[in-house]
Design a protein around this motif. Sequence first.
Motif, mmCIF file in Angstrom:
data_model
loop_
_atom_site.group_PDB
_atom_site.id
_atom_site.type_symbol
_atom_site.label_atom_id
_atom_site.label_comp_id
_atom_site.label_asym_id
_atom_site.label_seq_id
_atom_site.Cartn_x
_atom_site.Cartn_y
_atom_site.Cartn_z
ATOM 1 N N GLU A 166 0.809 -1.141 0.085
ATOM 2 C CA GLU A 166 -0.006 -0.121 -0.201
ATOM 3 C C GLU A 166 0.964 1.212 -0.121
ATOM 4 O OE1 GLU A 166 -2.870 -0.031 3.051
ATOM 5 O OE2 GLU A 166 -3.459 -2.286 2.695
ATOM 6 N N TYR A 167 0.373 2.123 -0.712
ATOM 7 C CA TYR A 167 1.445 3.395 -1.009
ATOM 8 C C TYR A 167 1.919 4.122 0.217
ATOM 9 C CZ TYR A 167 2.639 8.138 -2.864
ATOM 10 O OH TYR A 167 3.228 9.147 -2.918
ATOM 11 N N GLU A 168 1.213 4.199 1.500
ATOM 12 C CA GLU A 168 1.609 4.684 2.417
ATOM 13 C C GLU A 168 2.510 4.097 2.996
ATOM 14 O OE1 GLU A 168 1.418 7.896 3.612
ATOM 15 O OE2 GLU A 168 -0.218 8.572 1.623
ATOM 16 N N VAL A 173 8.530 1.425 4.660
ATOM 17 C CA VAL A 173 9.679 0.699 4.131
ATOM 18 C C VAL A 173 10.609 1.326 3.798
ATOM 19 C CG1 VAL A 173 10.110 -1.122 2.477
ATOM 20 C CG2 VAL A 173 8.125 -1.382 3.546
ATOM 21 N N ILE A 174 10.668 2.354 3.068
ATOM 22 C CA ILE A 174 11.787 3.221 2.410
ATOM 23 C C ILE A 174 12.491 3.777 3.771
ATOM 24 C CG2 ILE A 174 12.393 5.343 1.289
ATOM 25 C CD1 ILE A 174 9.888 4.708 -0.458
ATOM 26 N N LYS A 175 11.737 4.215 4.962
ATOM 27 C CA LYS A 175 12.354 5.024 6.063
ATOM 28 C C LYS A 175 13.218 3.747 6.849
ATOM 29 C CE LYS A 175 11.742 7.407 10.183
ATOM 30 N NZ LYS A 175 12.618 6.551 10.938
ATOM 31 N N ALA A 199 7.472 0.314 -7.796
ATOM 32 C CA ALA A 199 8.104 1.261 -6.771
ATOM 33 C C ALA A 199 8.817 2.261 -7.599
ATOM 34 C CB ALA A 199 8.815 0.471 -5.839
ATOM 35 N N VAL A 200 9.312 2.108 -8.933
ATOM 36 C CA VAL A 200 10.149 2.977 -9.578
ATOM 37 C C VAL A 200 8.865 3.993 -9.883
ATOM 38 C CG1 VAL A 200 11.044 3.466 -11.814
ATOM 39 C CG2 VAL A 200 11.853 1.436 -10.414
ATOM 40 N N PHE A 201 7.789 3.731 -10.348
ATOM 41 C CA PHE A 201 6.727 4.889 -10.514
ATOM 42 C C PHE A 201 6.344 5.524 -9.218
ATOM 43 C CE2 PHE A 201 6.093 1.717 -14.265
ATOM 44 C CZ PHE A 201 6.205 2.623 -15.321
ATOM 45 N N ASN A 202 6.106 4.629 -8.451
ATOM 46 C CA ASN A 202 5.518 5.461 -7.043
ATOM 47 C C ASN A 202 6.147 6.297 -6.196
ATOM 48 O OD1 ASN A 202 2.818 4.611 -6.942
ATOM 49 N ND2 ASN A 202 3.273 2.600 -6.139
#
Length: 355
Positions: A166-168, A173-175, A199-202
Motif C-alpha cells: 500500500e502506498y503509505e 519500508v523506505i524509511k 516502486a520506480v513509478f510510485n
Amino acid sequence: MSNSFYAIIDKDALRHNIEYLRAFKNKDVLPVIKANAYGHDIFLIAKLLYEFDIKTWAVARLSEALDLINYFKTFNIDDFKILVFESILDYDILNQNKNIYPAINSIDEFKNALANNIETERMSLKIDLGFARNGISESEIESLKKLAKFNDWKFFSIFSHLFSVEYEKGFDVIKRFSDIVNKLGKNKFSMIHLQNAAAVFNYDIDIVTHLRTGMLTYGLQEPGFYDTNLRPVLFKLIGKVDSVKYVNDINYVAYETLESIDSCTTKIAKIKIGYGDGFPKCNRGTYCLINKKEYKISQVTMDNTFIEVDDKVKVGDEVQLYHRPNELKAKTGCGALELYIALSSLRVKRILKGE
C-alpha cells in the motif's frame, strides 16, 4: 526464415528504455537479466548491455551466472560483474569466478564468506524487510554494525525488495531501509537499490543509487502502471503459415471435431508453434495477426497451433503472435512477462531486429 517462430529483439528499444529510466529518476540502472532475461535471451541481452557499456547485471541463480561466464569466455571478455540473488555456499566456485558478486542473506553467511576469503567488495548485503524473502533481519543490523566497527569494510551493494505494498506503507519500508543504510554507513556501498517496477513509478528514494529493474528494462509493464515512453524490446513473435486446409476436406482440427470451430470458418491454417515451444494452451480462443487481419486461434497442441482463417490466408504468409501485449492478461490469464519467459530458448530463437 523457415516456418518456425522467432522472437525479434529490438536493440534500440533496449537502449532507449535504459536511457529513459536513468533520466526519469536521475539514477543509474542495474538491469536484471534473470529467467533468460525475462524471456528475451540472457546471452543476447547481456551482450547488448556490454556493448552499451553496462557491465553490471543481476541474476537470480548461480547457474545463470556460470552460463554467462562461459558464454563470454568465447569472446575473451571478463570485465563484467554479476550480482547473484540466491545464497552461494560453494566458496570454491566464488573464489574461482571473480565475476560473481554474491548476495549475503544472513549474518552466518557473512561470517562464512569472510572465513573463506571472499572480499567484502564483492558482497551485497540483502536486508529482509518482511516480504517473506531471505535476507539479514533488522534485528541483526546492530550485530553487523559491531562486526564492522573495527574494520574498514567496503561492500559491493546493499539492497532489499520494495514490492507493491500500500502506498503509505511504502514510505515506512523506505524509511526503515534508509535508516539501516545510514546506520551501517552509506559510503560503504558502491550501489544501493530497493525498488521493483511499480516502486520506480510510485516513489522517489533519495538514498538509492540504482534502479534495479527487470520488467521496465524490457518495456514490460505491471497492471495499474503504464508509461508510454517505454518501448517493448520483444518487438515481434513471428513465423509463417505452414499449411492451409479447407474445412470441407478435414474431419478434425487437431484432436477435436469440427464442432469446436466457428460455423462460418472456411479454412484452417496450421503454424509450427505449440506448448512444447512455450506457447501455452491458454492462447486458445485468442487472436493472431495475418496480413493485417486478426484471426482466431482454435487449438494449441504440443508442436502446432491451428487458426480459423479465410481465403485471404496462404501458405508462407507471416503470422504474428502476442501482437497486443497489453491485453494478454485479460485474454489469457497470463501477463506478457509470464508468456515471454515461457517461450523455449531452444525452439523459439531470439534474433535482432533487422537481421
